[in-house]
Design a protein around this motif. Sequence first.
Motif, PDB file in Angstrom:
ATOM      1  N   UNK A 639     -41.295 -26.105 -23.580  1.00  0.00           N
ATOM      2  CA  UNK A 639     -41.120 -26.738 -24.893  1.00  0.00           C
ATOM      3  C   UNK A 639     -39.880 -26.270 -25.630  1.00  0.00           C
ATOM      4  N   UNK A 640     -39.222 -25.223 -25.149  1.00  0.00           N
ATOM      5  CA  UNK A 640     -37.978 -24.715 -25.740  1.00  0.00           C
ATOM      6  C   UNK A 640     -38.117 -24.518 -27.242  1.00  0.00           C
ATOM      7  N   UNK A 641     -39.051 -23.675 -27.695  1.00  0.00           N
ATOM      8  CA  UNK A 641     -39.286 -23.543 -29.134  1.00  0.00           C
ATOM      9  C   UNK A 641     -38.072 -23.049 -29.915  1.00  0.00           C
ATOM     10  N   UNK A 642     -37.374 -22.042 -29.370  1.00  0.00           N
ATOM     11  CA  UNK A 642     -36.246 -21.492 -30.116  1.00  0.00           C
ATOM     12  C   UNK A 642     -35.127 -22.515 -30.258  1.00  0.00           C
ATOM     13  N   UNK A 643     -34.945 -23.367 -29.258  1.00  0.00           N
ATOM     14  CA  UNK A 643     -33.914 -24.409 -29.351  1.00  0.00           C
ATOM     15  C   UNK A 643     -34.258 -25.411 -30.442  1.00  0.00           C
ATOM     16  N   UNK A 644     -35.527 -25.800 -30.548  1.00  0.00           N
ATOM     17  CA  UNK A 644     -35.938 -26.705 -31.627  1.00  0.00           C
ATOM     18  C   UNK A 644     -35.718 -26.062 -32.995  1.00  0.00           C
ATOM     19  N   UNK A 645     -36.078 -24.789 -33.104  1.00  0.00           N
ATOM     20  CA  UNK A 645     -35.930 -24.096 -34.382  1.00  0.00           C
ATOM     21  C   UNK A 645     -34.456 -23.982 -34.766  1.00  0.00           C
ATOM     22  N   UNK A 646     -33.608 -23.616 -33.801  1.00  0.00           N
ATOM     23  CA  UNK A 646     -32.174 -23.492 -34.071  1.00  0.00           C
ATOM     24  C   UNK A 646     -31.579 -24.833 -34.495  1.00  0.00           C
ATOM     25  N   UNK A 647     -31.980 -25.903 -33.813  1.00  0.00           N
ATOM     26  CA  UNK A 647     -31.462 -27.228 -34.166  1.00  0.00           C
ATOM     27  C   UNK A 647     -31.952 -27.636 -35.550  1.00  0.00           C
ATOM     28  N   UNK A 648     -33.235 -27.398 -35.839  1.00  0.00           N
ATOM     29  CA  UNK A 648     -33.748 -27.739 -37.163  1.00  0.00           C
ATOM     30  C   UNK A 648     -33.033 -26.991 -38.263  1.00  0.00           C
ATOM     31  N   UNK A 649     -32.774 -25.706 -38.043  1.00  0.00           N
ATOM     32  CA  UNK A 649     -32.080 -24.900 -39.055  1.00  0.00           C
ATOM     33  C   UNK A 649     -30.660 -25.411 -39.302  1.00  0.00           C
ATOM     34  N   UNK A 650     -29.930 -25.702 -38.206  1.00  0.00           N
ATOM     35  CA  UNK A 650     -28.556 -26.196 -38.351  1.00  0.00           C
ATOM     36  C   UNK A 650     -28.531 -27.575 -39.017  1.00  0.00           C
ATOM     37  N   UNK A 652     -30.660 -28.729 -41.219  1.00  0.00           N
ATOM     38  CA  UNK A 652     -30.912 -28.546 -42.651  1.00  0.00           C
ATOM     39  C   UNK A 652     -29.633 -28.147 -43.386  1.00  0.00           C
ATOM     40  N   UNK A 653     -28.885 -27.214 -42.799  1.00  0.00           N
ATOM     41  CA  UNK A 653     -27.638 -26.782 -43.441  1.00  0.00           C
ATOM     42  C   UNK A 653     -26.587 -27.875 -43.436  1.00  0.00           C
ATOM     43  N   UNK A 654     -26.686 -28.793 -42.456  1.00  0.00           N
ATOM     44  CA  UNK A 654     -25.748 -29.909 -42.396  1.00  0.00           C
ATOM     45  C   UNK A 654     -26.174 -31.062 -43.298  1.00  0.00           C
ATOM     46  N   UNK A 655     -27.295 -30.902 -44.034  1.00  0.00           N
ATOM     47  CA  UNK A 655     -27.741 -31.940 -44.951  1.00  0.00           C
ATOM     48  C   UNK A 655     -28.555 -33.039 -44.289  1.00  0.00           C
ATOM     49  N   UNK A 656     -28.989 -32.860 -43.061  1.00  0.00           N
ATOM     50  CA  UNK A 656     -29.741 -33.902 -42.339  1.00  0.00           C
ATOM     51  C   UNK A 656     -31.220 -33.495 -42.303  1.00  0.00           C
ATOM     52  N   UNK A 657     -31.823 -33.554 -43.500  1.00  0.00           N
ATOM     53  CA  UNK A 657     -33.171 -33.024 -43.690  1.00  0.00           C
ATOM     54  C   UNK A 657     -34.211 -33.804 -42.893  1.00  0.00           C
ATOM     55  N   UNK A 658     -34.134 -35.141 -42.938  1.00  0.00           N
ATOM     56  CA  UNK A 658     -35.132 -35.957 -42.241  1.00  0.00           C
ATOM     57  C   UNK A 658     -35.109 -35.688 -40.744  1.00  0.00           C
ATOM     58  N   UNK A 659     -33.914 -35.597 -40.172  1.00  0.00           N
ATOM     59  CA  UNK A 659     -33.801 -35.335 -38.737  1.00  0.00           C
ATOM     60  C   UNK A 659     -34.340 -33.951 -38.391  1.00  0.00           C
ATOM     61  N   UNK A 660     -34.092 -32.968 -39.266  1.00  0.00           N
ATOM     62  CA  UNK A 660     -34.613 -31.623 -39.047  1.00  0.00           C
ATOM     63  C   UNK A 660     -36.136 -31.634 -39.032  1.00  0.00           C
ATOM     64  N   UNK A 661     -36.750 -32.403 -39.940  1.00  0.00           N
ATOM     65  CA  UNK A 661     -38.200 -32.487 -39.973  1.00  0.00           C
ATOM     66  C   UNK A 661     -38.777 -33.060 -38.691  1.00  0.00           C
ATOM     67  N   UNK A 662     -38.113 -34.074 -38.137  1.00  0.00           N
ATOM     68  CA  UNK A 662     -38.583 -34.668 -36.877  1.00  0.00           C
ATOM     69  C   UNK A 662     -38.522 -33.660 -35.727  1.00  0.00           C
ATOM     70  N   UNK A 663     -37.454 -32.862 -35.702  1.00  0.00           N
ATOM     71  CA  UNK A 663     -37.309 -31.852 -34.647  1.00  0.00           C
ATOM     72  C   UNK A 663     -38.427 -30.817 -34.743  1.00  0.00           C
ATOM     73  N   UNK A 664     -38.724 -30.355 -35.959  1.00  0.00           N
ATOM     74  CA  UNK A 664     -39.773 -29.352 -36.132  1.00  0.00           C
ATOM     75  C   UNK A 664     -41.154 -29.936 -35.819  1.00  0.00           C
ATOM     76  N   UNK A 665     -41.373 -31.195 -36.193  1.00  0.00           N
ATOM     77  CA  UNK A 665     -42.655 -31.837 -35.874  1.00  0.00           C
ATOM     78  C   UNK A 665     -42.858 -31.947 -34.372  1.00  0.00           C
ATOM     79  N   UNK A 666     -41.784 -32.289 -33.649  1.00  0.00           N
ATOM     80  CA  UNK A 666     -41.891 -32.400 -32.195  1.00  0.00           C
ATOM     81  C   UNK A 666     -42.250 -31.056 -31.565  1.00  0.00           C
ATOM     82  N   UNK A 667     -41.706 -29.987 -32.106  1.00  0.00           N
ATOM     83  CA  UNK A 667     -42.015 -28.661 -31.573  1.00  0.00           C
ATOM     84  C   UNK A 667     -43.502 -28.354 -31.716  1.00  0.00           C
ATOM     85  N   UNK A 668     -44.069 -28.629 -32.881  1.00  0.00           N
ATOM     86  CA  UNK A 668     -45.477 -28.329 -33.112  1.00  0.00           C
ATOM     87  C   UNK A 668     -46.366 -29.132 -32.165  1.00  0.00           C
TER      88      UNK A 668
END
Length: 927
Positions: A639-650, A652-668
């Motif tokens: 499931x590559x959890x750390x990769x999902x978390x790193x992508x979600x964090x980046x 968020x900082x890039x202002x792409x909040x909705x996309x970050x939420x989808x990445x974190x939801x997929x991880x769960x």
Amino acid sequence: MAVIPETRHESSRTLAGRSAELNSVLRRAGRARAGAAQAVLVRGPAGIGRTSLLAAAAVHLRADGFTVRTLTGSTPPARPAAPGAADPTAPPPDPYAGRRRFHAHLVRRLAAGPLAIVVDDAQWCDEASLRCLDFALRRVAAQPLLVLLAQRTETDGPGTGVLAELLAQDRCTLLELGPVSESGTGRMIDRALGGPVDPLFARRCAEICGGNPQLLGRLLAGLRTAGIRPDRSGLRRLRTVYGGILASLIPDFLAVQPGPVRQVATALAVLGRADPDLLGALAGIPARRAETALTVLRRFEAATPGARGAVMRDPLRRAVLAGLPAGAVRELRARAARLLNDAGRPAADVVAQLLHLDRIDEPWMLGVLRDAIAASPGRAAGPDVVGCLRRALTARLTAAERKDVHRELARACAPTAPAAALWHLHKALAAAGDAREKATIATDYGLSAVGTRQATDAVRTLGRVLDDLDAGLGADPGPADRELRTTIASALLVTAVNDTSAVSVARERSLTWSLPRGDSPAERQLLAAMSVMTCLEGRPAGEAAALARKALRVEEAAPAGWWVLGPSTVLSQADAVDEALAGLERSCSGGSARQAARVRVPALAGRSLILHNAGDITGALRQARAALALAERSGQGDPAPLAHIALGSALLSAGRTAEAGLVLDRLVRTDAALERRLYEWHHYLYVRGRALREHGDLEGAVAVWRRCGRSLAEAGVANPLLAPWWLPATTTLARLGRTAEAAEIIEQARPGLQRWGTPRALGLGMLATACVADGRARLRLLGDSVDALAASPARLELAKAEYQLGHELLRHGDADGARRHLRRVIERATHCGYHQLAAIARRLLVTAGGRMPQLAANPLDSLTGSERRVAALARDGVSNKKIAEALFITTRTVEMHLTNVYRKLDVRGRSELPGGLRPSGLLATGR
């Protein structure tokens, strides 16, 4: 003579390419009609046209007034003996009586006119019948008799010897049937496909079929079905469709070939790919004859050249082997496996043969499977190896052999099926008797349990095995035993260090251990694990970093794994970003054959998190996406959890909040074990809280961050920087007016931050404390925070702190000071890719009476201090080795920095590096 009833033959008009041979037969028939008996033997391989020639000749002979008797030789069935014993006093039978009766019958038939006896497949005639024919021929030399015989070559039968005598005594004329000419081939094509026939098309068909009319007929039937015309466009299509037709032609093709060709074709069908030496050994013929046979197979395209010998495609292999008994094929595969093994061929080639055997029960077979696992890319064995090992468990094995099979199955399953690997290791561990062997198996058991629900049980198992080993080794163990004990200890810590339930158990054990010197690989692995444990315990950063550096000081010959990932993460927490990135680069380097995706994926994700904290959001996004792409390509179900978390964090900082939420939801959704992963779970909670805050759910964000803090405390993690939930929780609570709660949180975090003691830890602690302070105290804390963070690699957090300082200065009426800091914030945030902060700072700058800064498109500002130092020396022509010596870093780190510099500055090499790179105080180094 055994006779098959006469059948209706095809018209002579269908005979193509045999006019010369037909005319030869008819000339002999003319002599016979004139009163000179003739005998002709037509000989050739199967499918060459013997039967068609005989049928065409029979049509002409009937038209010319001959009475034609058409017979077919066959092997007569065995007749049972008559009941009763033979009379020993009876005279022996007269062998010539039957011949005289046949001769008399033949003379009576010849009195009525010319007679033609046509015998197909004469090799299958019984010897007595052919002797009768020979007897009559010698006595009717002046009669109108034509005897027309056909013999299939490469096939011996009861009549083969008599036919040879007929030829040897010149009582029979031999007519050998060779391949059909190109012109004859063209006429057959014209009849089957229509004309006109392109000469190159006809030539290609003749080459494929070797002039064999039967094969050509089959080929043309397939081409007719495919709708191919015999022209130049059809020639191009022929190359495409021939491979599909070839499998249906191969049985007929081999039927007309000599024995060595059939043997080599069968051997190649078994092996799939082989050189003449190996083919000859399996076929039981010399290599020279095998090479000759391969030439025939290549002409038919049944074999094609390859890098490691001739190759036969899978459809052809199946067609060749389909006609053999299953037992014969298994025997061939068993011989092939042994030959391949004896010849030192790759283990995967041997496994491909073992896979088809009923039993895997010989010691050398298990050794081959072990080698195949070791040679597998990323140590992920293929299904063939796993299937063979499982079949081996069904054989009659000793307890020791069965234990070894379980261990090999565990090694094969570990990369893709940890649960199955643990089951097999549990079986092997139960069967092991020796304490040292138990220790080795337990080490594998522990490392396979990392990240699974069995981690806690594995830690306890390793602890018991370690205690038993200590008891058995005594007070003064030898070097090998000390290394083994150290290996078990390091495996115990590694198994526990990222498990929320097991980490406390391992911590209690490790408190009594002395630090190893790091002289051996096992000692360096233990140092790596102890550095992570030291980091989790929140002891001073210098202490943890020193352990990590000792663990990484030697680049091991074995592929980088957790032993590099763990210390590199510790160094990043200790503000040693360059060393951390260099360590992770070591884990990422090398092809897939050396590095498993399960190591490279978290290494790329770790690089993403470090780059994000260092202010390179673009680089962080790139590394996180690369990690996820690699995880998907590997097909290991990680499931590559750390990769999902790193992508979600980046994101968020890039202002792409909705996309970050989808990445974190997929991880769960995909990682059921996420809550057991200490590092990933708490980072996930930290980033999930940020996502909720960006969506405006401040209360939800605070609840998630508090949950993160409680979970860390329950796991015994005392380092506040592992997942700094307290910083956004403090600022958000202060924003909600709940300063008392915020003050309580920062008060609890402050001792750990001061004990860790890095500039980043101290700067973030002062930034959080400033949120609950008032007046000049707040301003002083913000200034101190900016100064501390400026000495750290945390450029993104520095930008946030400096924005807070500018905002506070403006509240205190210091517009000049506010504008100065806000301009730096805008410049720094823009170069980091943190455009949200840059936009907010611009609005505040306008409020402070400042003008929007014209950000020069100077890419040099995007370089870190380390990158500028390395790039400046490289531009001066200093070699990588000299740069490493001057800056006290490794050459690998130099290469990594230059790669980043080239990317950020969009240059291709040293010669294109611009001026102005040298930071103040940096002197050129001698080359």
